[in-house]
Design a protein around this motif. Structure first.
Motif, PDB file in Angstrom:
ATOM      1  N   SER A 166       0.844  -1.183   0.000  1.00  0.00           N
ATOM      2  CA  SER A 166       0.000   0.000   0.000  1.00  0.00           C
ATOM      3  C   SER A 166       0.890   1.248   0.000  1.00  0.00           C
ATOM      4  CB  SER A 166      -0.933   0.004   1.210  1.00  0.00           C
ATOM      5  OG  SER A 166      -0.181  -0.029   2.409  1.00  0.00           O
ATOM      6  N   ARG A 173      -3.261  -2.485  -2.474  1.00  0.00           N
ATOM      7  CA  ARG A 173      -4.443  -1.811  -1.941  1.00  0.00           C
ATOM      8  C   ARG A 173      -4.326  -0.322  -2.216  1.00  0.00           C
ATOM      9  NH1 ARG A 173      -5.165  -4.928   3.876  1.00  0.00           N
ATOM     10  NH2 ARG A 173      -5.055  -6.998   2.959  1.00  0.00           N
ATOM     11  N   CYS A 203     -10.335   3.433  -8.605  1.00  0.00           N
ATOM     12  CA  CYS A 203     -11.036   2.151  -8.550  1.00  0.00           C
ATOM     13  C   CYS A 203     -12.274   2.179  -9.436  1.00  0.00           C
ATOM     14  CB  CYS A 203     -11.436   1.841  -7.102  1.00  0.00           C
ATOM     15  SG  CYS A 203     -10.073   1.697  -5.945  1.00  0.00           S
ATOM     16  N   LYS A 216      -6.869   3.374  -2.842  1.00  0.00           N
ATOM     17  CA  LYS A 216      -8.205   3.926  -2.639  1.00  0.00           C
ATOM     18  C   LYS A 216      -8.629   4.853  -3.779  1.00  0.00           C
ATOM     19  CE  LYS A 216      -8.202   3.377   2.289  1.00  0.00           C
ATOM     20  NZ  LYS A 216      -9.372   3.043   3.010  1.00  0.00           N
ATOM     21  N   TYR A 220     -14.205   0.361  -0.391  1.00  0.00           N
ATOM     22  CA  TYR A 220     -13.179   0.401   0.654  1.00  0.00           C
ATOM     23  C   TYR A 220     -11.801   0.596   0.035  1.00  0.00           C
ATOM     24  CZ  TYR A 220     -11.084  -0.773   5.157  1.00  0.00           C
ATOM     25  OH  TYR A 220     -10.380  -0.744   6.337  1.00  0.00           O
ATOM     26  N   HIS A 221     -11.465  -0.259  -0.923  1.00  0.00           N
ATOM     27  CA  HIS A 221     -10.244  -0.095  -1.714  1.00  0.00           C
ATOM     28  C   HIS A 221     -10.297  -1.063  -2.894  1.00  0.00           C
ATOM     29  CE1 HIS A 221      -8.704  -3.286   1.143  1.00  0.00           C
ATOM     30  NE2 HIS A 221      -8.334  -3.803  -0.010  1.00  0.00           N
TER      31      HIS A 221
END
Length: 152
Positions: free
Chosen positions: A60, A146, A151, A148, A121-122
Motif C-alpha cells: 500500500s 491496496r 477504482c 483507494k 473500501y479499496h
C-alpha cells in the motif's frame, strides 16, 4: 453391430471426459472456492486451501506517498476474517482470473474491488502463488495491492 460399438465407445469417452472436467482441481477453481469461503467467513474451509506456513503480504501507499509492505501469516488472516462482525457486510468483487500454470506451480492474479458495508473500501490486485501437493493445489503465498483512488 459396428455402429453400436462405435456409438458405445463415443459415449464412454464423453462420460470419462465429463467426469475428468467436473472433478478437476484447477488453480482457478481453488481461488474461486477461496472467495466463496472468504465471503462466508468460513475459516475452516479457508484453512484447508493453504499450505502450512503460507504467508500473506500487502502493498500500500502511506499518507506520505511511501510504499508500505505488510507481512502476516495465514493464521492471523483467518483470525481477522473470523473477527468481522456478523452485522458487517463485505464483498471482494473479482474482475477476472489470470492464470499461469507450469507443472506444480501456478500463479493466479485477480484484479478486485472491495466493498465494506456497501461502500467502496479499496481496490487492487491479488496474486496467489499455488503449489500442487499430491495432486491438490494449495496457497503458499498471497500478496495484494491496496489503493483507494482510481477504482473504476
Amino acid at each position: 453391430m459396428k455402429k453400436i460399438l462405435f456409438l458405445a465407445l463415443i459415449f464412454i469417452n464423453m462420460s470419462a471426459f465429463a467426469q475428468m472436467d467436473s472433478s478437476e482441481n484447477t488453480p482457478t477453481q481453488l481461488v474461486k472456492e477461496f472467495f466463496k469461503a472468504f465471503h462466508a467467513q468460513d475459516t475452516v474451509t479457508l484453512k484447508k486451501f493453504a499450505h502450512d506456513g503460507a504467508r500473506l503480504e500487502s502493498v500500500s501507499i502511506d499518507a506520505e506517498g511511501n510504499t508500505k509492505l505488510t507481512t502476516d501469516n495465514y493464521s492471523k488472516f483467518l483470525k481477522n476474517i473470523a473477527s468481522i462482525p456478523a452485522e458487517a457486510t463485505f464483498e471482494e468483487r473479482i474482475h477476472e482470473y489470470r492464470v499461469e500454470e507450469n507443472g506444480s506451480l501456478a500463479t493466479v492474479t485477480t484484479p478486485y474491488t472491495l466493498y465494506f458495508n456497501g461502500k467502496l473500501y479499496h481496490c487492487g490486485v491479488n496474486s496467489f502463488q499455488l503449489v500442487k501437493f499430491n495432486g491438490e493445489w494449495k496457497i503458499v503465498y498471497l500478496i495484494d495491492t491496496r489503493v483507494k483512488e482510481g477504482c473504476d
